[in-house]
Design a protein around this motif. Sequence first.
Motif, PDB file in Angstrom:
ATOM      1  N   PHE A 160       0.631  -1.111  -0.021  1.00  0.00           N
ATOM      2  CA  PHE A 160       0.579  -0.349  -0.570  1.00  0.00           C
ATOM      3  C   PHE A 160       0.819   1.419  -0.313  1.00  0.00           C
ATOM      4  O   PHE A 160       0.677   1.957  -0.603  1.00  0.00           O
ATOM      5  N   MET A 161       1.941   0.967   1.218  1.00  0.00           N
ATOM      6  CA  MET A 161       2.903   2.381   0.792  1.00  0.00           C
ATOM      7  C   MET A 161       3.430   2.789  -0.275  1.00  0.00           C
ATOM      8  O   MET A 161       3.781   3.682  -1.165  1.00  0.00           O
ATOM      9  N   LEU A 162       3.855   1.407  -0.914  1.00  0.00           N
ATOM     10  CA  LEU A 162       4.513   1.523  -1.995  1.00  0.00           C
ATOM     11  C   LEU A 162       4.104   2.303  -3.568  1.00  0.00           C
ATOM     12  O   LEU A 162       4.290   2.829  -4.325  1.00  0.00           O
ATOM     13  N   LEU A 163       2.863   1.333  -3.229  1.00  0.00           N
ATOM     14  CA  LEU A 163       1.568   2.205  -4.353  1.00  0.00           C
ATOM     15  C   LEU A 163       1.271   3.761  -4.862  1.00  0.00           C
ATOM     16  O   LEU A 163       1.306   4.807  -5.871  1.00  0.00           O
ATOM     17  N   SER A 164       1.006   4.170  -3.395  1.00  0.00           N
ATOM     18  CA  SER A 164       0.842   5.439  -2.747  1.00  0.00           C
ATOM     19  C   SER A 164       2.550   6.233  -3.136  1.00  0.00           C
ATOM     20  O   SER A 164       1.524   6.790  -3.891  1.00  0.00           O
ATOM     21  N   TRP A 165       3.159   5.876  -2.991  1.00  0.00           N
ATOM     22  CA  TRP A 165       4.176   6.921  -3.588  1.00  0.00           C
ATOM     23  C   TRP A 165       4.266   7.012  -4.719  1.00  0.00           C
ATOM     24  O   TRP A 165       4.798   7.808  -5.397  1.00  0.00           O
ATOM     25  N   LEU A 166       4.509   5.524  -5.742  1.00  0.00           N
ATOM     26  CA  LEU A 166       5.248   6.178  -6.724  1.00  0.00           C
ATOM     27  C   LEU A 166       3.296   6.646  -7.380  1.00  0.00           C
ATOM     28  O   LEU A 166       3.534   7.705  -8.365  1.00  0.00           O
ATOM     29  N   LEU A 167       2.363   6.485  -7.183  1.00  0.00           N
ATOM     30  CA  LEU A 167       0.675   7.214  -7.896  1.00  0.00           C
ATOM     31  C   LEU A 167       1.299   8.962  -7.322  1.00  0.00           C
ATOM     32  O   LEU A 167       0.985   9.997  -8.335  1.00  0.00           O
ATOM     33  N   PHE A 168       1.892   8.772  -5.953  1.00  0.00           N
ATOM     34  CA  PHE A 168       1.887  10.314  -5.951  1.00  0.00           C
ATOM     35  C   PHE A 168       3.457  11.087  -6.913  1.00  0.00           C
ATOM     36  O   PHE A 168       2.776  12.047  -7.229  1.00  0.00           O
ATOM     37  N   CYS A 169       3.990   9.707  -7.071  1.00  0.00           N
ATOM     38  CA  CYS A 169       5.397  11.226  -7.974  1.00  0.00           C
ATOM     39  C   CYS A 169       4.618  11.060  -9.497  1.00  0.00           C
ATOM     40  O   CYS A 169       4.847  11.867 -10.285  1.00  0.00           O
ATOM     41  N   PHE A 170       3.509   9.583  -9.690  1.00  0.00           N
ATOM     42  CA  PHE A 170       3.547   9.912 -11.172  1.00  0.00           C
ATOM     43  C   PHE A 170       2.035  10.707 -11.012  1.00  0.00           C
ATOM     44  O   PHE A 170       1.984  12.061 -12.434  1.00  0.00           O
ATOM     45  N   PHE A 171       1.687  11.606 -10.040  1.00  0.00           N
ATOM     46  CA  PHE A 171       0.657  12.491 -10.612  1.00  0.00           C
ATOM     47  C   PHE A 171       1.324  13.857 -10.326  1.00  0.00           C
ATOM     48  O   PHE A 171       0.934  14.891 -10.938  1.00  0.00           O
ATOM     49  N   LEU A 172       2.627  14.172  -9.480  1.00  0.00           N
ATOM     50  CA  LEU A 172       3.429  14.965  -9.777  1.00  0.00           C
ATOM     51  C   LEU A 172       4.166  15.112 -11.589  1.00  0.00           C
ATOM     52  O   LEU A 172       4.763  16.630 -11.759  1.00  0.00           O
ATOM     53  N   ARG A 173       4.436  14.166 -11.841  1.00  0.00           N
ATOM     54  CA  ARG A 173       4.425  14.521 -13.212  1.00  0.00           C
ATOM     55  C   ARG A 173       3.728  15.493 -14.296  1.00  0.00           C
ATOM     56  O   ARG A 173       4.153  15.752 -15.849  1.00  0.00           O
ATOM     57  N   PHE A 174       2.465  15.492 -13.927  1.00  0.00           N
ATOM     58  CA  PHE A 174       1.420  16.555 -15.068  1.00  0.00           C
ATOM     59  C   PHE A 174       0.957  17.906 -14.271  1.00  0.00           C
ATOM     60  O   PHE A 174       0.302  18.633 -14.673  1.00  0.00           O
ATOM     61  N   MET A 175       2.157  18.415 -13.077  1.00  0.00           N
ATOM     62  CA  MET A 175       2.227  19.471 -12.424  1.00  0.00           C
ATOM     63  C   MET A 175       3.054  19.825 -13.607  1.00  0.00           C
ATOM     64  O   MET A 175       4.020  20.266 -13.745  1.00  0.00           O
ATOM     65  N   ASN A 176       3.195  21.541 -13.951  1.00  0.00           N
ATOM     66  CA  ASN A 176       4.067  22.879 -13.973  1.00  0.00           C
ATOM     67  C   ASN A 176       5.012  23.146 -13.408  1.00  0.00           C
ATOM     68  O   ASN A 176       4.679  23.440 -12.250  1.00  0.00           O
ATOM     69  N   LEU A 177       6.038  23.558 -14.277  1.00  0.00           N
ATOM     70  CA  LEU A 177       6.867  23.289 -13.101  1.00  0.00           C
ATOM     71  C   LEU A 177       7.608  25.192 -13.075  1.00  0.00           C
ATOM     72  O   LEU A 177       7.909  25.391 -12.027  1.00  0.00           O
ATOM     73  N   GLY A 178       6.246  25.469 -13.730  1.00  0.00           N
ATOM     74  CA  GLY A 178       7.118  27.438 -14.369  1.00  0.00           C
ATOM     75  C   GLY A 178       8.299  27.731 -13.976  1.00  0.00           C
ATOM     76  O   GLY A 178       9.231  27.361 -14.343  1.00  0.00           O
ATOM     77  N   ASP A 179       8.270  28.923 -13.421  1.00  0.00           N
ATOM     78  CA  ASP A 179       9.462  29.287 -13.384  1.00  0.00           C
ATOM     79  C   ASP A 179      10.274  28.986 -11.568  1.00  0.00           C
ATOM     80  O   ASP A 179      10.896  29.084 -12.043  1.00  0.00           O
ATOM     81  N   GLY A 180       9.849  28.088 -11.689  1.00  0.00           N
ATOM     82  CA  GLY A 180      10.907  27.522 -10.119  1.00  0.00           C
ATOM     83  C   GLY A 180      10.769  27.742  -9.504  1.00  0.00           C
ATOM     84  O   GLY A 180      11.136  27.546  -7.573  1.00  0.00           O
TER      85      GLY A 180
END
Length: 613
Positions: A78-98
């Motif tokens: 459960f913890m492993l899948l939660s961490w990987l899904l969280f990192c996968f979700f961050l991939r779709f977030m805009n980096l912007g100007d930092g």
Amino acid sequence: MACPLNSITYNGTMCACSPGHVLDHVTNKCTLFDGNSTITTDSGVDYYALSFPETLFAFDTIKKFTQSQAVFLEATLFMLLSWLLFCFFLRFMNLGDGRNVWFNIRWWISRLDICFATRHWLEDQKVVTKRKTELGGAFSMASWILFIGLFAALLYQIISKRSIEVHNVRATNGPELASFVNDMEFNITTVSSLSCANLRNLGNLVAGNPGFIDERVVPLSALGNYSCHNSSKGPTIALKCINCKLIHDQMYISWQFVDLPNNPATAVGFEFNLTAMDIARKHKSFVSGTLKNGSAFEFDDRPVTFRGKRSNVLKFNLFPRIYHNLHDLKLIQPLFHEFLPGSVSRDTNQLRASLENSADGLVNTTLYINFLSDYIVEIDKESILGPVSFLADLGGLYCISIGIFFYLLIQCEYRIKKLRNEDSILRRIRNRRKAQEHWDKLRKYVKYTYDCPSIDDSFNSTTTKPDCGGLMLHSIRGSGSSPRLRQKSRTDSINLYKKPSLPANKSLSCKPLGSTNDIKLHSENMTKQQNVGSCKDSPQSQPQESSVIDDNFIPPPPLLEFKGSSEMDISDIQRNLKNLYEYNAMLREKLLTAQSMLHSSSSRHSSVKNKET
């Protein structure tokens, strides 16, 4: 009076509960007896290394919850899948100007790349450098989550199954059996609406085999104290033996409950609890349970009522055990063996007929105790896990955790080329943001050093350029005069580009012409004087001297020094700004020279024309 609910009548006016039902004196109603028929056995020996009072920790609940390694493995998954899904979700977030929170989270995830920092995908002929990527950070933490979960499961296995229990059965002799001295207690409850007033014929103990030569009948008091007390479920027969020495292999204890007026002898089940405790009272073994009917092949699950001449036999075995791993602890283990039901009634007609027959007016019960004195069970513990095997298992778990996600990392970077340079993207955005922060600090420095209050508004505007209130910046520190700064900037510009510029006697110390009157006054002075100070420009020297109009030469802008994003600092930015400022000062000198020459020429031309007219 009307009979209670769920009851039958016999002898015209008498009432009795239906088969399997017992009278509840509080509600005056017959209720179905639905006791739990599970038999519970405890050896009385706890092999856990650590033990705490039950009042502090509910270990029964914890043991039920963590009854296997599957709990740790499920939590790890459960913890492993939660961490990987969280990192996968961050991939779709805009980096912007930092500056947004998503970039900061992704940046710190990339900093967590502690396992694969130098093992990423690299093309051939490339030097291996330490690269920390977001994918590497996600997989590094995932590998550690998997390793910690597997390590917890390994610890659970070590604690629960660190050793095996070895049982050795051997023949025994009389003196050795006499050394088994335990405190024993037998409690048999007849589940019914009876009371101890219905009890008869309790007080004798039959040892040996009835009807054979070894049969012996002794008072029950020779074994221990016995008593009867009423409970909410029925009368309970209690037999206690302090420092009991069992010398007989087989023992029989019988008693009966008989009819009383308006209280027929009927029962719907039996509850038992047999306990053995060592002399030090540190360990206690017991067996307990509930009996509702006989064996499965003899009766079905329908409720029954026990009544009649045939005795209900409860058979128990007593095992002598020696625990060598507990300082040769000698403890007797009671175990339930069999229940042989006697006379029972399974339907209403059978029960009514038994109630109307006075010969069946009793509930006969026999407690059969079989002491297995021929053999002794010796128990010992043998460790199955040593330090070498533990380290081997630990190393194997670590290699598995790292290897799985290392393979996934290589596959992802091999198939997706964008992931090979994602570390440089994050670093470029971060360095750009750092440079912008340094540039903001520099603008503040220029604003307060050169008295340029409008530089912030000019910088934020996209249509106008910074205006410092004139054609040049005046230092408020008084570190030097403007002509000296222009002289220094001109010299640096000439040395930088190694090309000729304006002569030293022209326009280097020119002051800005603030208005039209100043321009006219300047042009009049040019016609009257040969030398006009710092802004002198004679007509005779004009054709021969190098100027902006004659030479038509403007040096190129200074080359700006750029370094790697990680090597760029504030001193480099200040150096580039200084070169740009000096280049602008030189261009201003050329512009002033050209402007003065233009005004001088136009004034002479107008004066000559007036003379001709």
